[in-house]
Design an enzyme around this catalytic site. Sequence first.
Site, PDB file in Angstrom:
ATOM      1  N   ASP A  31     -80.817 -13.876 -30.415  1.00 13.57           N
ATOM      2  CA  ASP A  31     -80.980 -15.252 -30.889  1.00 13.57           C
ATOM      3  C   ASP A  31     -81.161 -15.224 -32.418  1.00 13.57           C
ATOM      4  O   ASP A  31     -82.080 -14.565 -32.932  1.00 13.57           O
ATOM      5  CB  ASP A  31     -82.225 -15.859 -30.193  1.00 13.57           C
ATOM      6  CG  ASP A  31     -82.466 -17.312 -30.587  1.00 13.57           C
ATOM      7  OD1 ASP A  31     -81.756 -17.822 -31.481  1.00 13.57           O
ATOM      8  OD2 ASP A  31     -83.374 -17.922 -29.994  1.00 13.57           O
ATOM      9  N   GLU A  81     -87.215   5.722 -52.689  1.00 15.50           N
ATOM     10  CA  GLU A  81     -87.338   6.571 -51.507  1.00 15.50           C
ATOM     11  C   GLU A  81     -85.954   6.886 -50.950  1.00 15.50           C
ATOM     12  O   GLU A  81     -85.824   7.419 -49.853  1.00 15.50           O
ATOM     13  CB  GLU A  81     -88.244   5.957 -50.454  1.00 15.50           C
ATOM     14  CG  GLU A  81     -87.828   4.612 -49.948  1.00 15.50           C
ATOM     15  CD  GLU A  81     -88.860   4.050 -48.978  1.00 15.50           C
ATOM     16  OE1 GLU A  81     -88.915   4.522 -47.845  1.00 15.50           O
ATOM     17  OE2 GLU A  81     -89.609   3.136 -49.379  1.00 15.50           O
ATOM     18  N   CYS A 113     -92.446   2.952 -50.246  1.00 13.48           N
ATOM     19  CA  CYS A 113     -92.311   1.716 -51.030  1.00 13.48           C
ATOM     20  C   CYS A 113     -93.411   1.560 -52.080  1.00 13.48           C
ATOM     21  O   CYS A 113     -93.403   0.605 -52.863  1.00 13.48           O
ATOM     22  CB  CYS A 113     -92.321   0.499 -50.108  1.00 13.48           C
ATOM     23  SG  CYS A 113     -91.104   0.609 -48.802  1.00 13.48           S
ATOM     24  N   THR A 154     -83.536  -5.918 -41.116  1.00 13.87           N
ATOM     25  CA  THR A 154     -84.405  -5.935 -42.310  1.00 13.87           C
ATOM     26  C   THR A 154     -83.816  -5.102 -43.453  1.00 13.87           C
ATOM     27  O   THR A 154     -84.454  -4.945 -44.494  1.00 13.87           O
ATOM     28  CB  THR A 154     -85.829  -5.407 -41.992  1.00 13.87           C
ATOM     29  OG1 THR A 154     -85.753  -4.001 -41.737  1.00 13.87           O
ATOM     30  CG2 THR A 154     -86.430  -6.106 -40.791  1.00 13.87           C
ATOM     31  N   SER A 203     -95.782   0.460 -37.478  1.00 15.11           N
ATOM     32  CA  SER A 203     -95.760   0.373 -38.947  1.00 15.11           C
ATOM     33  C   SER A 203     -96.341  -0.970 -39.411  1.00 15.11           C
ATOM     34  O   SER A 203     -97.039  -1.022 -40.428  1.00 15.11           O
ATOM     35  CB  SER A 203     -94.341   0.573 -39.489  1.00 15.11           C
ATOM     36  OG  SER A 203     -93.514  -0.534 -39.204  1.00 15.11           O
ATOM     37  N   HIS A 235     -95.921  -6.705 -50.553  1.00 13.57           N
ATOM     38  CA  HIS A 235     -94.745  -5.881 -50.264  1.00 13.57           C
ATOM     39  C   HIS A 235     -94.040  -6.549 -49.087  1.00 13.57           C
ATOM     40  O   HIS A 235     -94.684  -6.922 -48.099  1.00 13.57           O
ATOM     41  CB  HIS A 235     -95.155  -4.448 -49.906  1.00 13.57           C
ATOM     42  CG  HIS A 235     -94.030  -3.681 -49.274  1.00 13.57           C
ATOM     43  ND1 HIS A 235     -92.838  -3.489 -49.923  1.00 13.57           N
ATOM     44  CD2 HIS A 235     -93.889  -3.112 -48.056  1.00 13.57           C
ATOM     45  CE1 HIS A 235     -92.015  -2.823 -49.128  1.00 13.57           C
ATOM     46  NE2 HIS A 235     -92.630  -2.580 -47.989  1.00 13.57           N
ATOM     47  N   LYS A 244     -98.445 -13.177 -42.205  1.00 12.29           N
ATOM     48  CA  LYS A 244     -99.407 -12.388 -41.424  1.00 12.29           C
ATOM     49  C   LYS A 244    -100.497 -11.810 -42.334  1.00 12.29           C
ATOM     50  O   LYS A 244    -101.672 -11.767 -41.969  1.00 12.29           O
ATOM     51  CB  LYS A 244     -98.685 -11.236 -40.706  1.00 12.29           C
ATOM     52  CG  LYS A 244     -97.770 -11.689 -39.581  1.00 12.29           C
ATOM     53  CD  LYS A 244     -96.967 -10.496 -39.053  1.00 12.29           C
ATOM     54  CE  LYS A 244     -95.849 -10.915 -38.133  1.00 12.29           C
ATOM     55  NZ  LYS A 244     -96.244 -11.181 -36.768  1.00 12.29           N
ATOM     56  N   ASN A 279     -84.998  -6.010 -47.328  1.00  9.90           N
ATOM     57  CA  ASN A 279     -85.983  -5.074 -47.884  1.00  9.90           C
ATOM     58  C   ASN A 279     -85.352  -4.265 -49.012  1.00  9.90           C
ATOM     59  O   ASN A 279     -84.243  -3.737 -48.859  1.00  9.90           O
ATOM     60  CB  ASN A 279     -86.471  -4.133 -46.770  1.00  9.90           C
ATOM     61  CG  ASN A 279     -87.745  -3.384 -47.158  1.00  9.90           C
ATOM     62  OD1 ASN A 279     -88.198  -3.453 -48.301  1.00  9.90           O
ATOM     63  ND2 ASN A 279     -88.309  -2.669 -46.198  1.00  9.90           N
ATOM     64  N   SER A 312     -95.251   3.339 -46.686  1.00 14.00           N
ATOM     65  CA  SER A 312     -95.482   4.007 -45.403  1.00 14.00           C
ATOM     66  C   SER A 312     -95.876   5.452 -45.627  1.00 14.00           C
ATOM     67  O   SER A 312     -95.475   6.079 -46.596  1.00 14.00           O
ATOM     68  CB  SER A 312     -94.212   3.963 -44.557  1.00 14.00           C
ATOM     69  OG  SER A 312     -94.009   2.652 -44.093  1.00 14.00           O
TER      70      SER A 312
HETATM   71  N1  CAA Z   1     -87.053 -17.277 -32.084  1.00  8.85           N
HETATM   72  C1  CAA Z   1     -88.067 -17.208 -32.982  1.00  8.85           C
HETATM   73  N2  CAA Z   1     -88.856 -16.079 -33.130  1.00  8.85           N
HETATM   74  C2  CAA Z   1     -88.568 -15.022 -32.351  1.00  8.85           C
HETATM   75  C3  CAA Z   1     -87.531 -15.032 -31.404  1.00  8.85           C
HETATM   76  C4  CAA Z   1     -86.749 -16.227 -31.285  1.00  8.85           C
HETATM   77  N3  CAA Z   1     -85.775 -16.332 -30.416  1.00  8.85           N
HETATM   78  N4  CAA Z   1     -87.507 -13.841 -30.793  1.00  8.85           N
HETATM   79  C5  CAA Z   1     -88.494 -13.100 -31.338  1.00  8.85           C
HETATM   80  N5  CAA Z   1     -89.137 -13.807 -32.264  1.00  8.85           N
HETATM   81  C6  CAA Z   1     -90.253 -13.398 -33.117  1.00  8.85           C
HETATM   82  C7  CAA Z   1     -91.284 -12.565 -32.401  1.00  8.85           C
HETATM   83  O1  CAA Z   1     -92.209 -13.352 -31.684  1.00  8.85           O
HETATM   84  C8  CAA Z   1     -91.913 -11.826 -33.572  1.00  8.85           C
HETATM   85  O2  CAA Z   1     -92.801 -12.667 -34.242  1.00  8.85           O
HETATM   86  P1  CAA Z   1     -94.410 -12.340 -34.181  1.00  8.85           P
HETATM   87  O3  CAA Z   1     -94.562 -10.999 -34.890  1.00  8.85           O
HETATM   88  O4  CAA Z   1     -95.028 -13.458 -34.934  1.00  8.85           O
HETATM   89  O5  CAA Z   1     -94.768 -12.261 -32.739  1.00  8.85           O
HETATM   90  C9  CAA Z   1     -90.748 -11.609 -34.509  1.00  8.85           C
HETATM   91  O6  CAA Z   1     -89.727 -12.526 -34.102  1.00  8.85           O
HETATM   92  C10 CAA Z   1     -90.148 -10.215 -34.423  1.00  8.85           C
HETATM   93  O7  CAA Z   1     -89.911  -9.954 -33.084  1.00  8.85           O
HETATM   94  P2  CAA Z   1     -90.254  -8.513 -32.465  1.00  8.85           P
HETATM   95  O8  CAA Z   1     -91.619  -8.088 -32.915  1.00  8.85           O
HETATM   96  O9  CAA Z   1     -89.953  -8.529 -31.018  1.00  8.85           O
HETATM   97  O10 CAA Z   1     -89.130  -7.696 -33.240  1.00  8.85           O
HETATM   98  P3  CAA Z   1     -88.680  -6.188 -33.103  1.00  8.85           P
HETATM   99  O11 CAA Z   1     -89.702  -5.363 -32.412  1.00  8.85           O
HETATM  100  O12 CAA Z   1     -87.298  -6.177 -32.563  1.00  8.85           O
HETATM  101  O13 CAA Z   1     -88.588  -5.768 -34.630  1.00  8.85           O
HETATM  102  C11 CAA Z   1     -89.781  -4.890 -36.500  1.00  8.85           C
HETATM  103  C12 CAA Z   1     -89.524  -6.118 -35.617  1.00  8.85           C
HETATM  104  C13 CAA Z   1     -90.625  -3.886 -35.753  1.00  8.85           C
HETATM  105  C14 CAA Z   1     -90.500  -5.339 -37.763  1.00  8.85           C
HETATM  106  C15 CAA Z   1     -88.403  -4.262 -36.865  1.00  8.85           C
HETATM  107  O14 CAA Z   1     -87.603  -5.156 -37.579  1.00  8.85           O
HETATM  108  C16 CAA Z   1     -88.510  -2.980 -37.645  1.00  8.85           C
HETATM  109  O15 CAA Z   1     -88.666  -1.897 -37.107  1.00  8.85           O
HETATM  110  N6  CAA Z   1     -88.413  -3.078 -39.007  1.00  8.85           N
HETATM  111  C17 CAA Z   1     -88.461  -1.926 -39.886  1.00  8.85           C
HETATM  112  C18 CAA Z   1     -89.883  -1.453 -40.102  1.00  8.85           C
HETATM  113  C19 CAA Z   1     -90.716  -2.428 -40.878  1.00  8.85           C
HETATM  114  O16 CAA Z   1     -90.203  -3.288 -41.579  1.00  8.85           O
HETATM  115  N7  CAA Z   1     -92.053  -2.287 -40.804  1.00  8.85           N
HETATM  116  C20 CAA Z   1     -92.956  -3.118 -41.563  1.00  8.85           C
HETATM  117  C21 CAA Z   1     -94.193  -2.366 -41.984  1.00  8.85           C
HETATM  118  S1  CAA Z   1     -93.732  -0.791 -42.722  1.00  8.85           S
HETATM  119  C22 CAA Z   1     -93.403  -1.169 -44.372  1.00  8.85           C
HETATM  120  O17 CAA Z   1     -93.747  -2.212 -44.856  1.00  8.85           O
HETATM  121  C23 CAA Z   1     -92.642  -0.167 -45.180  1.00  8.85           C
HETATM  122  C24 CAA Z   1     -91.230  -0.587 -45.264  1.00  8.85           C
HETATM  123  O18 CAA Z   1     -90.844  -1.281 -46.192  1.00  8.85           O
HETATM  124  C25 CAA Z   1     -90.296  -0.167 -44.194  1.00  8.85           C
END
Ligand code: CAA
Length: 391
Positions: A31, A81, A113, A154, A203, A235, A244, A279, A312
């Site tokens: 979606d 990185e 980062c 991302t 993460s 960040h 958040k 990102n 990270s």
């Molecule tokens: N409509 C609206 N919202 C929806 C939706 C829909 N149809 N389906 C899902 N969502 C929402 C979820 O509810 C969730 O929101 P909440 O957190 O508020 O609950 C959001 O969309 C994301 O959904 P998921 O958590 O299910 O998503 P995911 O598990 O598939 O992936 C992620 C999310 C883990 C961040 C992933 O994108 C990822 O691995 N990203 C890379 C790692 C990252 O960015 N980590 C952040 C911290 S680490 C860091 O900061 C260093 C760096 O730069 C990497």
Amino acid sequence: MNVSVGIDALSFYTPAYFLDLGLLAEARHVDHQKYLAGLGQERMAVAPPDEDIVTMGASAARPLLDMTDPDCIDWVLFATETGVDQSKAAAMFVHGLLGLGPRCRVVEIKQACYSGTAALRMAADWARRHPGRRALIIASDIARYELCSPGEPTQGAGAVAMLVGANPGILALDDEAGLYAEDVLDFWRPNYRETALVDGQYSTRVYLSALEQTWRHYVALTGRKWTDFCRYCFHLPFTRIAEKGLVRLARMDGGPNPSSDEIRRLVGETLTYNRVTGNTYAASLYEGLTSLLDTAEEDLSGKRIALFSYGSGCTAEFFSGTVMGGYRQRLRGAVHRAMLDSRAALEYQQYEDIMNLPFPVDGGEHVFAQYRTGPYRLAGISQHKRVYETL
Ligand code: CAA
């Protein structure tokens, strides 16, 4: 004597191509709202094959040479990185492309980062003892995850260059900073991999708990409250994390959750650029700062802003600074907006082709096709040597 030190000039660069996340959502049968509302991302910047962290970094830095005497630059610190060489600093290539003088310290610096912030703080401490001199800091990264992985939406690419010195024109840094470090594996990229590995949900938890830790430390040092800042720059691995983060800080201060209007006021302008680039790792926090200063209608002169840097692995820092009077004259907002508005949209298949293009490692002669880039491009690889071209 207490000399103010900080950011004197700021320039942002992102590649000329992007993928609309609607196309990615379609290809992944997800979606689209998950990317738009759930992650807060609309588009991802895609670096063409003749663009890398060096060309992006040099393109970001070049305009700054018109804002200072290049002979005053004693440091080139390159934060990334996604380094291109295990030995030679990406800063060295940039030093050559920019034609900087030989009396200069030229170094690459790494801690995920966070490295841009490490460079900024080191340069600011040095600048206090060397008024009139400047450090050029470049944060440049190409964020890449496996195709079809949760991190894929991302992804992004971009660079921010900053001049750092005494009596800065844009942001004077406060001395105090809340720090946190802990050896964890939330996100990493072994030397043999092109794409990052990440335990995504973990993460995000580590990011937010590092925010709490740095905030506690910062408050213990300064006595400030979360309401003492006019804006927050986080960040931004994806823009939704800023909301958040704010909610977490408000709760720690014992107050009610901030309203959606309050969230928009405190972080909205910082998200504008990241939402459409994705990102940019080491550059991401400073892309958010650039976005804030370029797009805020309110005059922020004399106002204190908060910054949260997260790398990270993990190292984090909560710090702050005061926006300088006259800062708007030092900004390049019109150029940044024109760059973002003139990017070319990729079809989904073009994106996948770029992601799947192998990088030559055989030591032969390879000439790269010319795409749209900034003033510098990676023209090819000759006997394992990167060949850059100035356009
Ligand atoms: N409509 C609206 N919202 C929806 C939706 C829909 N149809 N389906 C899902 N969502 C929402 C979820 O509810 C969730 O929101 P909440 O957190 O508020 O609950 C959001 O969309 C994301 O959904 P998921 O958590 O299910 O998503 P995911 O598990 O598939 O992936 C992620 C999310 C883990 C961040 C992933 O994108 C990822 O691995 N990203 C890379 C790692 C990252 O960015 N980590 C952040 C911290 S680490 C860091 O900061 C260093 C760096 O730069 C990497």
